[in-house]
Design an enzyme around this catalytic site. Structure first.
Site, PDB file in Angstrom:
ATOM      1  N   ASP A   5       0.824  -1.225   0.000  1.00  0.00           N
ATOM      2  CA  ASP A   5       0.000   0.000   0.000  1.00  0.00           C
ATOM      3  C   ASP A   5       0.856   1.273   0.000  1.00  0.00           C
ATOM      4  O   ASP A   5       0.356   2.354  -0.312  1.00  0.00           O
ATOM      5  CB  ASP A   5      -0.929   0.018   1.221  1.00  0.00           C
ATOM      6  CG  ASP A   5      -1.980  -1.075   1.168  1.00  0.00           C
ATOM      7  OD1 ASP A   5      -2.174  -1.647   0.085  1.00  0.00           O
ATOM      8  OD2 ASP A   5      -2.601  -1.352   2.209  1.00  0.00           O
TER       9      ASP A   5
ATOM     10  N   GLN B 150      -1.134  -9.351  -7.310  1.00  0.00           N
ATOM     11  CA  GLN B 150      -0.304  -8.147  -7.255  1.00  0.00           C
ATOM     12  C   GLN B 150       0.653  -8.149  -6.065  1.00  0.00           C
ATOM     13  O   GLN B 150       1.659  -7.470  -6.074  1.00  0.00           O
ATOM     14  CB  GLN B 150      -1.169  -6.898  -7.214  1.00  0.00           C
ATOM     15  CG  GLN B 150      -2.020  -6.776  -5.971  1.00  0.00           C
ATOM     16  CD  GLN B 150      -3.254  -5.946  -6.167  1.00  0.00           C
ATOM     17  OE1 GLN B 150      -3.153  -4.749  -6.371  1.00  0.00           O
ATOM     18  NE2 GLN B 150      -4.418  -6.561  -6.118  1.00  0.00           N
TER      19      GLN B 150
ATOM     20  N   GLU C  12      -9.256  -0.385  -4.822  1.00  0.00           N
ATOM     21  CA  GLU C  12     -10.342  -1.088  -4.113  1.00  0.00           C
ATOM     22  C   GLU C  12     -11.053  -0.174  -3.111  1.00  0.00           C
ATOM     23  O   GLU C  12     -12.193  -0.398  -2.749  1.00  0.00           O
ATOM     24  CB  GLU C  12      -9.797  -2.315  -3.377  1.00  0.00           C
ATOM     25  CG  GLU C  12      -8.816  -1.971  -2.263  1.00  0.00           C
ATOM     26  CD  GLU C  12      -8.301  -3.152  -1.465  1.00  0.00           C
ATOM     27  OE1 GLU C  12      -8.703  -4.290  -1.728  1.00  0.00           O
ATOM     28  OE2 GLU C  12      -7.453  -2.921  -0.574  1.00  0.00           O
TER      29      GLU C  12
HETATM   30  O1  F6P Z   1      -1.315  -5.304   3.137  1.00  0.00           O
HETATM   31  C1  F6P Z   1      -2.196  -4.407   2.587  1.00  0.00           C
HETATM   32  C2  F6P Z   1      -3.307  -5.070   1.859  1.00  0.00           C
HETATM   33  O2  F6P Z   1      -2.741  -5.771   0.835  1.00  0.00           O
HETATM   34  C3  F6P Z   1      -4.396  -4.101   1.401  1.00  0.00           C
HETATM   35  O3  F6P Z   1      -4.115  -3.450   0.226  1.00  0.00           O
HETATM   36  C4  F6P Z   1      -5.604  -4.971   1.333  1.00  0.00           C
HETATM   37  O4  F6P Z   1      -6.791  -4.256   1.484  1.00  0.00           O
HETATM   38  C5  F6P Z   1      -5.377  -5.884   2.460  1.00  0.00           C
HETATM   39  O5  F6P Z   1      -3.995  -6.006   2.647  1.00  0.00           O
HETATM   40  C6  F6P Z   1      -6.036  -7.218   2.294  1.00  0.00           C
HETATM   41  O6  F6P Z   1      -5.421  -8.162   3.086  1.00  0.00           O
HETATM   42  P1  F6P Z   1      -6.043  -9.508   3.627  1.00  0.00           P
HETATM   43  O7  F6P Z   1      -7.381  -9.692   2.967  1.00  0.00           O
HETATM   44  O8  F6P Z   1      -5.072 -10.549   3.238  1.00  0.00           O
HETATM   45  O9  F6P Z   1      -6.141  -9.347   5.089  1.00  0.00           O
END
Ligand code: F6P
Length: 416
Positions: A145, A302, A245
């Site tokens: 991020d 990504q 998102e």
């Molecule tokens: O680490 C950041 C991130 O990749 C965000 O961009 C994303 O919203 C989130 O983690 C999602 O992570 P998870 O669903 O694996 O907890």
């Protein structure tokens, strides 16, 4: 400064990246080579592994496998999303952490993670200081991020950005082959900061990128978006859009919630986003009757794609881990290693690792500056492109086996 003799513990936390293991290797290798560090442990699943006393004995790993961590995506020690309470309200977890630290004589603690993880690291650091338990605590940044405060950029961002940029360039070629209207809407991670979505602007700068890019730093207006898409399709017959998102309307409601209102939340209270591309696809279909339109959620790809990672990112991630150990052994504590962008004598990009106060980094999100987003809020400026370009340079020297990537296979033997 007195030498602090004792064991070291490294842990990984939060969403993984292509290079979080490179930082872990930076810590592990440097710690193994240092005489003041008596033993090197890795916690299973971040702070959860400490609470459960599941620490891997990294002295027992083969150097060859450890080295493969440089090119192995995701978190090889395991990760977690676990929020520690404030210790002034409830110090149960902290007392348990200190107990496990004492048991293994942990005197150096390195926590690799993003915003929430720096919060964890900061709280542990402050608690141990209060209890006068001698342990040097250093945060090592990580997040695709790119939203950690106090650092020019974060390990993991560049490799994810390079994946987004390259994928957009490739999809652009696919999106415009037909002789009738077609569109693609690509969804990129980033809850409140649009660094990764904005990186798609680098693809646009090559001539093979999205026509429209929307970041969460500005309010998303559905009518304006639909008009933008129509205008572009009329101009060129196809349209490519990249959205973060986390885009939201002027009332702060996530656009992804227009389609799925009951998003799950993690222990930090963050909604699990995703699905915004397919929501927007429905709106475009309904409004303009476009039949050939796809929503592409880059999702995990990504952040775990390592085959075209940025070599700069790998090297810097390793350097951050290494610098953390060097700094701690030399007496530093309560800091996060950060990147400071420099220009070398030839005018080229260079980067140095500098310490930042842990409390500064914890829980503060760094957003894309408004002036790096265009007036209309549907693209990024040349300044943004120039910020990203040096970070994505270099391709990894990928170890292969049978023509496929050979990732690290750690033994992960639990210490008694
Ligand atoms: O680490 C950041 C991130 O990749 C965000 O961009 C994303 O919203 C989130 O983690 C999602 O992570 P998870 O669903 O694996 O907890």
């Amino acid at each position: 400064m007195d030498k602090l003799i004792g064991a070291c513990l490294v842990a990984q936390s939060g969403g993984p990246t292509a290079v979080i293991n490179a930082s872990a290797y930076g810590v592990i290798r440097t710690a193994l080579d240092d005489d003041t560090i008596t033993h090197v442990y890795g916690a299973a699943h971040g702070i959860r592994g400490v609470l459960d006393d599941i620490l891997y004995d990294l002295d027992l790993e083969d150097e060859h496998e450890l080295r493969l961590l440089l090119n192995t995506p995701s978190a090889s020690l395991g990760s977690c999303r676990y929020k520690l309470k404030d210790y002034t309200e409830d110090d149960t977890d902290y007392r348990r952490i200190m107990e496990v630290f004492k048991k293994h004589d942990i005197r150096y603690f390195f926590y690799i993670g993003g915003n929430d993880s720096m919060d964890t690291c900061n709280k542990i650091s402050k608690f141990l200081q209060k209890e006068q338990y001698l342990c040097r605590v250093i945060g090592v940044p990580k997040t695709i991020d790119n939203d950690l405060y106090g650092t020019d950029h974060c390990p993991g961002f560049a490799s994810a950005a390079k994946y987004v940029i390259t994928s957009c360039m490739e999809m652009r070629r696919d999106c415009n082959v037909y002789d009738y209207y077609s569109a693609v809407i690509v969804e990129v991670m980033g809850r409140h900061a649009g660094w990764l979505a904005g990186a798609a602007g680098v693809a646009t700068a090559t001539g093979d990128g999205p026509d429209l890019v929307y970041l969460p730093e500005t309010d998303f207006d559905m009518d304006q978006f639909l008009d933008d898409v129509k205008r572009i399709m009329d101009e060129r017959g196809d349209c490519m859009v990249v959205v973060s998102e986390g885009i939201h309307d002027k009332n702060g409601k996530f656009i992804s919630e227009y389609g799925a209102p009951d998003a799950a939340t993690d222990s930090f209270g963050h909604k699990q986003l995703g699905g915004v591309a397919s929501t927007l696809v429905s709106y475009v279909k309904q409004k303009w009757g476009v039949k050939k339109i796809r929503g592409v959620e880059l999702s995990l790809l990504q952040r775990c794609s390592s085959h075209f990672a940025s070599a700069t990112d790998i090297n810097e991630s390793f350097a951050a881990g290494r610098a953390a150990v060097k700094a701690a052994v030399n007496g530093m504590t309560d800091k996060m290693m950060a990147f400071h962008r420099l220009t070398d004598v030839y005018g080229d990009y260079a980067c140095e690792v500098i310490p930042q106060d842990l409390s500064l980094a914890a829980n503060t999100e760094k957003k894309v500056p408004r002036e790096w987003i265009n007036e209309a809020g549907n693209g990024v400026t040349q300044e943004f492109v120039e910020y990203v370009l040096p970070l994505i340079q270099g391709t990894p020297n990928l170890p292969l086996e049978n023509g496929l990537p050979r990732f690290a296979k750690l033994k992960r033997i639990v210490a008694k």
